[in-house]
Scaffold this motif. Structure first.
Motif, PDB file in Angstrom:
ATOM      1  N   GLN A 130       0.832  -1.209   0.000  1.00  0.00           N
ATOM      2  CA  GLN A 130       0.000   0.000   0.000  1.00  0.00           C
ATOM      3  C   GLN A 130       0.864   1.256   0.000  1.00  0.00           C
ATOM      4  O   GLN A 130       0.516   2.250  -0.635  1.00  0.00           O
ATOM      5  CB  GLN A 130      -0.943   0.013   1.202  1.00  0.00           C
ATOM      6  CG  GLN A 130      -2.072  -0.974   1.098  1.00  0.00           C
ATOM      7  CD  GLN A 130      -2.840  -1.124   2.415  1.00  0.00           C
ATOM      8  OE1 GLN A 130      -2.446  -0.592   3.455  1.00  0.00           O
ATOM      9  NE2 GLN A 130      -3.925  -1.878   2.372  1.00  0.00           N
ATOM     10  N   LEU A 131       1.986   1.201   0.695  1.00  0.00           N
ATOM     11  CA  LEU A 131       2.895   2.347   0.759  1.00  0.00           C
ATOM     12  C   LEU A 131       3.828   2.406  -0.452  1.00  0.00           C
ATOM     13  O   LEU A 131       4.593   3.364  -0.595  1.00  0.00           O
ATOM     14  CB  LEU A 131       3.729   2.289   2.048  1.00  0.00           C
ATOM     15  CG  LEU A 131       2.956   2.413   3.358  1.00  0.00           C
ATOM     16  CD1 LEU A 131       3.867   2.142   4.543  1.00  0.00           C
ATOM     17  CD2 LEU A 131       2.299   3.787   3.463  1.00  0.00           C
ATOM     18  N   GLY A 132       3.800   1.366  -1.292  1.00  0.00           N
ATOM     19  CA  GLY A 132       4.673   1.328  -2.461  1.00  0.00           C
ATOM     20  C   GLY A 132       6.136   1.163  -2.090  1.00  0.00           C
ATOM     21  O   GLY A 132       7.021   1.606  -2.816  1.00  0.00           O
ATOM     22  N   GLN A 133       6.407   0.497  -0.954  1.00  0.00           N
ATOM     23  CA  GLN A 133       7.773   0.378  -0.461  1.00  0.00           C
ATOM     24  C   GLN A 133       8.363  -1.021  -0.658  1.00  0.00           C
ATOM     25  O   GLN A 133       9.383  -1.336  -0.058  1.00  0.00           O
ATOM     26  CB  GLN A 133       7.822   0.755   1.018  1.00  0.00           C
ATOM     27  CG  GLN A 133       7.537   2.204   1.272  1.00  0.00           C
ATOM     28  CD  GLN A 133       7.682   2.570   2.731  1.00  0.00           C
ATOM     29  OE1 GLN A 133       7.721   1.709   3.606  1.00  0.00           O
ATOM     30  NE2 GLN A 133       7.754   3.856   3.009  1.00  0.00           N
ATOM     31  N   ASN A 138      19.405 -13.788  12.114  1.00  0.00           N
ATOM     32  CA  ASN A 138      18.341 -13.493  13.069  1.00  0.00           C
ATOM     33  C   ASN A 138      18.846 -12.737  14.289  1.00  0.00           C
ATOM     34  O   ASN A 138      18.071 -12.096  14.980  1.00  0.00           O
ATOM     35  CB  ASN A 138      17.671 -14.791  13.519  1.00  0.00           C
ATOM     36  CG  ASN A 138      16.837 -15.395  12.423  1.00  0.00           C
ATOM     37  OD1 ASN A 138      16.459 -14.728  11.477  1.00  0.00           O
ATOM     38  ND2 ASN A 138      16.550 -16.674  12.543  1.00  0.00           N
ATOM     39  N   SER A 139      20.139 -12.826  14.560  1.00  0.00           N
ATOM     40  CA  SER A 139      20.678 -12.154  15.743  1.00  0.00           C
ATOM     41  C   SER A 139      20.960 -10.675  15.497  1.00  0.00           C
ATOM     42  O   SER A 139      21.262  -9.937  16.428  1.00  0.00           O
ATOM     43  CB  SER A 139      21.952 -12.855  16.201  1.00  0.00           C
ATOM     44  OG  SER A 139      22.920 -12.835  15.164  1.00  0.00           O
ATOM     45  N   GLU A 140      20.878 -10.231  14.252  1.00  0.00           N
ATOM     46  CA  GLU A 140      21.117  -8.823  13.937  1.00  0.00           C
ATOM     47  C   GLU A 140      19.911  -7.979  14.341  1.00  0.00           C
ATOM     48  O   GLU A 140      18.785  -8.466  14.411  1.00  0.00           O
ATOM     49  CB  GLU A 140      21.351  -8.648  12.432  1.00  0.00           C
ATOM     50  CG  GLU A 140      22.627  -9.269  11.938  1.00  0.00           C
ATOM     51  CD  GLU A 140      22.818  -9.087  10.436  1.00  0.00           C
ATOM     52  OE1 GLU A 140      22.066  -8.325   9.812  1.00  0.00           O
ATOM     53  OE2 GLU A 140      23.726  -9.743   9.902  1.00  0.00           O
ATOM     54  N   ALA A 141      20.156  -6.709  14.586  1.00  0.00           N
ATOM     55  CA  ALA A 141      19.062  -5.783  14.881  1.00  0.00           C
ATOM     56  C   ALA A 141      18.197  -5.626  13.642  1.00  0.00           C
ATOM     57  O   ALA A 141      18.690  -5.679  12.514  1.00  0.00           O
ATOM     58  CB  ALA A 141      19.628  -4.438  15.308  1.00  0.00           C
ATOM     59  N   VAL A 142      16.913  -5.427  13.854  1.00  0.00           N
ATOM     60  CA  VAL A 142      16.000  -5.201  12.738  1.00  0.00           C
ATOM     61  C   VAL A 142      16.370  -3.871  12.084  1.00  0.00           C
ATOM     62  O   VAL A 142      16.556  -2.870  12.771  1.00  0.00           O
ATOM     63  CB  VAL A 142      14.538  -5.179  13.232  1.00  0.00           C
ATOM     64  CG1 VAL A 142      13.587  -4.828  12.109  1.00  0.00           C
ATOM     65  CG2 VAL A 142      14.174  -6.519  13.856  1.00  0.00           C
ATOM     66  N   PRO A 143      16.491  -3.861  10.759  1.00  0.00           N
ATOM     67  CA  PRO A 143      16.882  -2.624  10.077  1.00  0.00           C
ATOM     68  C   PRO A 143      15.883  -1.494  10.330  1.00  0.00           C
ATOM     69  O   PRO A 143      14.679  -1.723  10.450  1.00  0.00           O
ATOM     70  CB  PRO A 143      16.867  -3.009   8.593  1.00  0.00           C
ATOM     71  CG  PRO A 143      16.919  -4.494   8.563  1.00  0.00           C
ATOM     72  CD  PRO A 143      16.296  -4.976   9.833  1.00  0.00           C
ATOM     73  N   ALA A 144      16.397  -0.294  10.394  1.00  0.00           N
ATOM     74  CA  ALA A 144      15.548   0.895  10.571  1.00  0.00           C
ATOM     75  C   ALA A 144      14.879   1.237   9.257  1.00  0.00           C
ATOM     76  O   ALA A 144      15.332   0.841   8.186  1.00  0.00           O
ATOM     77  CB  ALA A 144      16.401   2.065  11.048  1.00  0.00           C
ATOM     78  N   GLY A 145      13.809   1.985   9.334  1.00  0.00           N
ATOM     79  CA  GLY A 145      13.166   2.504   8.141  1.00  0.00           C
ATOM     80  C   GLY A 145      12.153   1.578   7.498  1.00  0.00           C
ATOM     81  O   GLY A 145      11.678   1.863   6.398  1.00  0.00           O
ATOM     82  N   LEU A 146      11.803   0.488   8.170  1.00  0.00           N
ATOM     83  CA  LEU A 146      10.788  -0.411   7.619  1.00  0.00           C
ATOM     84  C   LEU A 146       9.405   0.157   7.898  1.00  0.00           C
ATOM     85  O   LEU A 146       9.212   0.905   8.858  1.00  0.00           O
ATOM     86  CB  LEU A 146      10.908  -1.796   8.257  1.00  0.00           C
ATOM     87  CG  LEU A 146      12.190  -2.569   7.967  1.00  0.00           C
ATOM     88  CD1 LEU A 146      12.222  -3.859   8.779  1.00  0.00           C
ATOM     89  CD2 LEU A 146      12.335  -2.857   6.484  1.00  0.00           C
TER      90      LEU A 146
END
Length: 88
Positions: free
Chosen positions: A31-34, A48-56
Protein backbone atom coordinates in the motif's frame (compact mmCIF):
# COMPACT_ATOMS: atom_id res chain seq x y z
CA UNK A 1 1.20 -34.29 20.61
CA UNK A 2 -1.31 -36.38 18.71
CA UNK A 3 -0.53 -37.64 15.23
CA UNK A 4 -2.00 -35.49 12.48
CA UNK A 5 -3.91 -37.15 9.68
CA UNK A 6 -3.72 -35.05 6.55
CA UNK A 7 -7.32 -35.33 5.41
CA UNK A 8 -8.75 -33.29 2.56
CA UNK A 9 -10.95 -31.44 5.08
CA UNK A 10 -7.98 -30.49 7.26
CA UNK A 11 -5.94 -29.34 4.28
CA UNK A 12 -8.86 -27.27 2.95
CA UNK A 13 -9.20 -25.51 6.32
CA UNK A 14 -5.46 -24.91 6.50
CA UNK A 15 -5.42 -23.36 3.02
CA UNK A 16 -7.57 -20.55 4.39
CA UNK A 17 -5.48 -19.99 7.51
CA UNK A 18 -2.91 -17.27 7.29
CA UNK A 19 -0.59 -15.19 9.36
CA UNK A 20 -2.62 -12.06 10.20
CA UNK A 21 0.40 -10.11 11.46
CA UNK A 22 2.54 -11.09 8.46
CA UNK A 23 -0.30 -10.53 6.00
CA UNK A 24 -0.91 -7.03 7.42
CA UNK A 25 2.81 -6.21 7.17
CA UNK A 26 2.99 -7.24 3.52
CA UNK A 27 -0.27 -5.45 2.66
CA UNK A 28 1.00 -2.23 4.24
CA UNK A 29 4.34 -2.52 2.44
CA UNK A 30 2.55 -2.70 -0.92
CA UNK A 31 0.00 0.00 0.00
CA UNK A 32 2.89 2.35 0.76
CA UNK A 33 4.67 1.33 -2.46
CA UNK A 34 7.77 0.38 -0.46
CA UNK A 35 8.23 -3.20 -1.65
CA UNK A 36 11.47 -2.44 -3.53
CA UNK A 37 12.89 -0.44 -0.62
CA UNK A 38 11.98 -3.21 1.85
CA UNK A 39 13.43 -5.87 -0.45
CA UNK A 40 16.75 -4.01 -0.66
CA UNK A 41 16.81 -3.40 3.09
CA UNK A 42 16.14 -7.04 3.91
CA UNK A 43 18.78 -8.31 1.49
CA UNK A 44 21.37 -6.98 3.92
CA UNK A 45 19.58 -8.47 6.92
CA UNK A 46 21.62 -11.64 7.12
CA UNK A 47 21.12 -13.23 10.53
CA UNK A 48 18.34 -13.49 13.07
CA UNK A 49 20.68 -12.15 15.74
CA UNK A 50 21.12 -8.82 13.94
CA UNK A 51 19.06 -5.78 14.88
CA UNK A 52 16.00 -5.20 12.74
CA UNK A 53 16.88 -2.62 10.08
CA UNK A 54 15.55 0.90 10.57
CA UNK A 55 13.17 2.50 8.14
CA UNK A 56 10.79 -0.41 7.62
CA UNK A 57 7.04 0.21 7.39
CA UNK A 58 5.46 0.23 10.88
CA UNK A 59 3.59 -3.08 10.57
CA UNK A 60 6.67 -4.84 9.22
CA UNK A 61 8.69 -3.44 12.14
CA UNK A 62 5.96 -4.70 14.48
CA UNK A 63 6.08 -8.12 12.81
CA UNK A 64 9.80 -8.47 13.48
CA UNK A 65 9.44 -7.28 17.07
CA UNK A 66 6.57 -9.63 17.91
CA UNK A 67 8.10 -12.68 16.24
CA UNK A 68 11.59 -12.22 17.69
CA UNK A 69 10.85 -14.47 20.66
CA UNK A 70 10.25 -18.20 20.28
CA UNK A 71 6.81 -19.38 21.30
CA UNK A 72 6.60 -21.47 24.48
CA UNK A 73 5.94 -24.69 22.55
CA UNK A 74 9.13 -24.37 20.46
CA UNK A 75 11.55 -27.22 21.19
CA UNK A 76 15.13 -25.91 20.98
CA UNK A 77 16.59 -29.45 21.03
CA UNK A 78 14.54 -30.48 18.00
CA UNK A 79 15.47 -27.26 16.24
CA UNK A 80 19.16 -27.95 16.87
CA UNK A 81 18.81 -31.49 15.52
CA UNK A 82 17.07 -30.17 12.42
CA UNK A 83 19.82 -27.60 11.94
CA UNK A 84 22.46 -30.34 12.15
CA UNK A 85 20.57 -32.50 9.69
CA UNK A 86 20.25 -29.69 7.16
CA UNK A 87 23.92 -28.84 7.61
CA UNK A 88 25.04 -32.27 6.39
Amino acid sequence: MAATHWTADLLDRMRHAGDPLGDAAIAETYQLGQQDQVRQTLLGFGRNSEAVPAGLPPKLQQYFEETAVLLPWADRAKMARGHQLLGR
